[in-house]
Design a protein around this motif. Sequence first.
Motif, PDB file in Angstrom:
ATOM      1  N   SER A 146      54.998  55.454 -91.424  1.00  0.00           N
ATOM      2  CA  SER A 146      56.318  55.788 -92.235  1.00  0.00           C
ATOM      3  C   SER A 146      57.386  55.828 -91.238  1.00  0.00           C
ATOM      4  O   SER A 146      58.709  55.404 -91.524  1.00  0.00           O
ATOM      5  CB  SER A 146      56.184  57.239 -92.881  1.00  0.00           C
ATOM      6  N   LEU A 147      57.312  56.080 -89.903  1.00  0.00           N
ATOM      7  CA  LEU A 147      58.170  55.983 -88.726  1.00  0.00           C
ATOM      8  C   LEU A 147      58.478  54.563 -88.793  1.00  0.00           C
ATOM      9  O   LEU A 147      59.900  54.333 -88.723  1.00  0.00           O
ATOM     10  CB  LEU A 147      57.875  56.492 -87.581  1.00  0.00           C
ATOM     11  N   GLN A 148      57.867  53.487 -88.761  1.00  0.00           N
ATOM     12  CA  GLN A 148      58.041  52.273 -88.661  1.00  0.00           C
ATOM     13  C   GLN A 148      59.180  51.814 -89.763  1.00  0.00           C
ATOM     14  O   GLN A 148      60.251  51.130 -89.620  1.00  0.00           O
ATOM     15  CB  GLN A 148      56.977  51.239 -88.823  1.00  0.00           C
ATOM     16  N   ALA A 149      58.685  52.421 -91.038  1.00  0.00           N
ATOM     17  CA  ALA A 149      59.669  52.083 -92.326  1.00  0.00           C
ATOM     18  C   ALA A 149      61.039  52.468 -92.038  1.00  0.00           C
ATOM     19  O   ALA A 149      61.905  52.042 -92.458  1.00  0.00           O
ATOM     20  CB  ALA A 149      58.976  52.518 -93.509  1.00  0.00           C
ATOM     21  N   LEU A 150      61.204  53.881 -91.402  1.00  0.00           N
ATOM     22  CA  LEU A 150      62.540  54.357 -91.249  1.00  0.00           C
ATOM     23  C   LEU A 150      63.236  53.444 -90.128  1.00  0.00           C
ATOM     24  O   LEU A 150      64.335  53.303 -90.466  1.00  0.00           O
ATOM     25  CB  LEU A 150      62.247  55.943 -90.913  1.00  0.00           C
ATOM     26  N   VAL A 151      62.564  53.191 -89.145  1.00  0.00           N
ATOM     27  CA  VAL A 151      63.234  52.294 -88.080  1.00  0.00           C
ATOM     28  C   VAL A 151      63.733  51.099 -88.680  1.00  0.00           C
ATOM     29  O   VAL A 151      64.754  50.539 -88.379  1.00  0.00           O
ATOM     30  CB  VAL A 151      62.324  52.192 -86.592  1.00  0.00           C
ATOM     31  N   GLY A 152      62.797  50.524 -89.389  1.00  0.00           N
ATOM     32  CA  GLY A 152      63.080  49.091 -90.092  1.00  0.00           C
ATOM     33  C   GLY A 152      63.975  49.112 -91.075  1.00  0.00           C
ATOM     34  O   GLY A 152      64.547  48.348 -91.691  1.00  0.00           O
ATOM     35  N   GLY A 153      64.176  50.272 -91.645  1.00  0.00           N
ATOM     36  CA  GLY A 153      65.171  50.427 -92.789  1.00  0.00           C
ATOM     37  C   GLY A 153      64.769  50.394 -94.333  1.00  0.00           C
ATOM     38  O   GLY A 153      65.656  50.517 -95.082  1.00  0.00           O
ATOM     39  N   SER A 154      63.598  50.359 -94.494  1.00  0.00           N
ATOM     40  CA  SER A 154      62.891  50.359 -95.505  1.00  0.00           C
ATOM     41  C   SER A 154      63.017  51.741 -96.618  1.00  0.00           C
ATOM     42  O   SER A 154      62.790  51.857 -97.543  1.00  0.00           O
ATOM     43  CB  SER A 154      61.707  49.463 -95.706  1.00  0.00           C
ATOM     44  N   VAL A 155      62.971  52.777 -95.570  1.00  0.00           N
ATOM     45  CA  VAL A 155      63.097  54.030 -96.310  1.00  0.00           C
ATOM     46  C   VAL A 155      64.546  54.783 -95.574  1.00  0.00           C
ATOM     47  O   VAL A 155      64.806  54.549 -94.553  1.00  0.00           O
ATOM     48  CB  VAL A 155      61.941  55.046 -96.071  1.00  0.00           C
ATOM     49  N   ASP A 156      64.783  55.847 -96.392  1.00  0.00           N
ATOM     50  CA  ASP A 156      66.073  56.634 -95.675  1.00  0.00           C
ATOM     51  C   ASP A 156      65.535  57.645 -94.900  1.00  0.00           C
ATOM     52  O   ASP A 156      66.282  58.189 -94.063  1.00  0.00           O
ATOM     53  CB  ASP A 156      66.899  57.026 -96.943  1.00  0.00           C
TER      54      ASP A 156
END
Length: 327
Positions: free
Chosen positions: A61-71
């Motif tokens: 989920s951290l990767q998703a935040l850094v990558g911009g797919s979650v807020d």
Amino acid sequence: MAGPVSLPALAQTAEKPDVTLGVGGKALLYYLPLTVAEKKGYFKEQGLNVTINDFGGGAKSLQALVGGSVDVVTGAYEHTIRMQAKGQDIRAAIELGRFPAITIAVRKDLADKVKTAADFKGLKIGVTAPGSSTALTAQYAMVKAGLKATDAAIIGIGAGASAVAAIKQKQVDVISHLDPVTSKLEADGDIVVLIDTRTEAGTKALFGGSNPAAVLYLKNDFAEKNPVTTQKLVNAFMKALKWLETAKPEEVADLVPQEYLLGDRPLYLRAVKSSQEAYSRTGIASADGMKSMYDSLKLLDPELTSSNVDLSKTFIETFAKKAQSGS
């Protein structure tokens, strides 16, 4: 009880009413405040439409935040320290868990040989996902016991039924995990718990202090560009924490999706009861707790040993303070 929310706060429209949120293992009691906020309609009440993406573990989920797919992410507080050390301005906006609530247990058939973390050398340790807080807690326990963090194999076994199966099928020797998985394996007589951070005493025994656990974290620029949205998210989580403070385990079991009970309602009730102490009462992480977390990361992670993170930049207190006062 907080007074009624003042009209200006309600009148303010969220800059971004549609929010995507990442989480690593939503069914775990670690993330119960999220499910409470969702199922009780607290996000909707704040005028938010929150889409929840459940990833296998906190590192994803951290990767998703850094990558911009979650807020935003509900995840472990320690990720804010790691990202600050890398020069990425990621901060927590509300504390959801004040103790990690992670237990480290050994398979019962190995319990006569494996009595402490010093005995983990060469074993397979099951965790939600490598790099997540369950993995780090196991490695921290090993380092503290005089081993190297690499002395045991860390194996991702997911968050629900797959984690239970990994112990029952002897795919792993040790499990560093959370409720209800731990309580299920305990009740079935499959494991012996060696380290228990569901309570204040157990957390202090391992870490030497309280340790902020689950938080809502986000990029600081998201909070700056979307202060009303962020406030509304924090308001919803604060309401969930307040509800949990007095909720009966039965009410929790009635609220969550049936599959969270792992087919065993009485067991889930026990797990809720043993986890209730771990949820945050104020929504604000203590300075001592943040320092204790940073100290344990410095010991564990060579990249962080010589880092110099300003802990005040890992947590924005203003949102939780406002949510508490209902202003």
